[in-house]
Motif scaffolding. Sequence first.
Motif, PDB file in Angstrom:
ATOM      1  N   ARG A  59       0.826  -1.207   0.000  1.00 50.95           N
ATOM      2  CA  ARG A  59       0.000   0.000   0.000  1.00 50.95           C
ATOM      3  C   ARG A  59       0.859   1.255   0.000  1.00 50.95           C
ATOM      4  NH1 ARG A  59      -4.667  -1.505  -1.944  1.00 50.95           N
ATOM      5  NH2 ARG A  59      -5.584  -3.202  -0.778  1.00 50.95           N
ATOM      6  N   ASP A  60       2.162   1.079  -0.087  1.00 51.43           N
ATOM      7  CA  ASP A  60       3.112   2.181  -0.072  1.00 51.43           C
ATOM      8  C   ASP A  60       3.958   2.135  -1.338  1.00 51.43           C
ATOM      9  OD1 ASP A  60       2.572   3.308   2.560  1.00 51.43           O
ATOM     10  OD2 ASP A  60       3.386   1.422   3.346  1.00 51.43           O
ATOM     11  N   PRO A  61       4.629   3.233  -1.673  1.00 49.43           N
ATOM     12  CA  PRO A  61       5.484   3.238  -2.861  1.00 49.43           C
ATOM     13  C   PRO A  61       6.603   2.197  -2.760  1.00 49.43           C
ATOM     14  CG  PRO A  61       5.183   5.459  -2.009  1.00 49.43           C
ATOM     15  CD  PRO A  61       4.598   4.530  -1.003  1.00 49.43           C
ATOM     16  N   VAL A  62       6.903   1.585  -3.883  1.00 54.82           N
ATOM     17  CA  VAL A  62       7.979   0.602  -3.964  1.00 54.82           C
ATOM     18  C   VAL A  62       9.031   1.125  -4.940  1.00 54.82           C
ATOM     19  CG1 VAL A  62       8.596  -1.750  -4.671  1.00 54.82           C
ATOM     20  CG2 VAL A  62       6.473  -1.342  -3.428  1.00 54.82           C
ATOM     21  N   VAL A  63      10.288   0.931  -4.562  1.00 50.82           N
ATOM     22  CA  VAL A  63      11.423   1.334  -5.385  1.00 50.82           C
ATOM     23  C   VAL A  63      12.324   0.125  -5.541  1.00 50.82           C
ATOM     24  CG1 VAL A  63      13.443   2.831  -5.488  1.00 50.82           C
ATOM     25  CG2 VAL A  63      11.301   3.709  -4.567  1.00 50.82           C
ATOM     26  N   ARG A  64      12.832  -0.074  -6.771  1.00 50.77           N
ATOM     27  CA  ARG A  64      13.772  -1.179  -7.009  1.00 50.77           C
ATOM     28  C   ARG A  64      15.040  -0.616  -7.635  1.00 50.77           C
ATOM     29  NH1 ARG A  64      11.578  -5.507 -10.734  1.00 50.77           N
ATOM     30  NH2 ARG A  64      12.442  -4.243 -12.375  1.00 50.77           N
ATOM     31  N   PHE A  65      16.179  -1.120  -7.167  1.00 48.50           N
ATOM     32  CA  PHE A  65      17.471  -0.786  -7.750  1.00 48.50           C
ATOM     33  C   PHE A  65      17.848  -1.876  -8.732  1.00 48.50           C
ATOM     34  CE2 PHE A  65      17.896   1.934  -4.072  1.00 48.50           C
ATOM     35  CZ  PHE A  65      18.673   2.976  -4.521  1.00 48.50           C
ATOM     36  N   GLU A  66      18.391  -1.493  -9.849  1.00 49.58           N
ATOM     37  CA  GLU A  66      18.973  -2.441 -10.795  1.00 49.58           C
ATOM     38  C   GLU A  66      20.409  -2.012 -11.027  1.00 49.58           C
ATOM     39  OE1 GLU A  66      16.514  -2.403 -14.287  1.00 49.58           O
ATOM     40  OE2 GLU A  66      15.015  -3.686 -13.369  1.00 49.58           O
ATOM     41  N   PRO A  67      21.320  -2.894 -11.230  1.00 49.79           N
ATOM     42  CA  PRO A  67      21.117  -4.297 -11.538  1.00 49.79           C
ATOM     43  C   PRO A  67      20.978  -5.208 -10.328  1.00 49.79           C
ATOM     44  CG  PRO A  67      23.426  -3.748 -11.829  1.00 49.79           C
ATOM     45  CD  PRO A  67      22.722  -2.483 -11.430  1.00 49.79           C
ATOM     46  N   SER A  68      21.070  -4.692  -9.095  1.00 48.79           N
ATOM     47  CA  SER A  68      21.031  -5.577  -7.925  1.00 48.79           C
ATOM     48  C   SER A  68      19.677  -6.241  -7.724  1.00 48.79           C
ATOM     49  CB  SER A  68      21.400  -4.808  -6.657  1.00 48.79           C
ATOM     50  OG  SER A  68      20.364  -3.913  -6.284  1.00 48.79           O
TER      51      SER A  68
END
Length: 106
Positions: A59-68
């Motif tokens: 229900r909250d913002p999600v952030v993903r780092f790439e390439p990890s």
Amino acid sequence: MNAPPVRLLVCVGPRCDAQGKGRALLASVETSFAHAFSKELASGCLIITTRDCLRLCTRDPVVRFEPSGDALSNPSLDDLLRLARAAIAEQIPAPSRSYDEQEKLS
């Protein structure tokens, strides 16, 4: 061989952006990172982008780092800045030894 850029993917899908939270986080990230990482953003070794859904719904913002692939739900801006610094540092190759240094080792 060049290292792939560090990408920060901010989800702005319907759940992450509920009540505008995803886009608010994106705006904060863009402003803070423009000051902290202007050189890295200009050179393309750091990229900030959005996705309509990262399939990591909360229900909250999600952030993903790439390439990890590291993903965070409702991260603080300080955490994102710290993780971005660490990810960029990992992408920078170690300096090669000078000819003089190599001769001293032989």
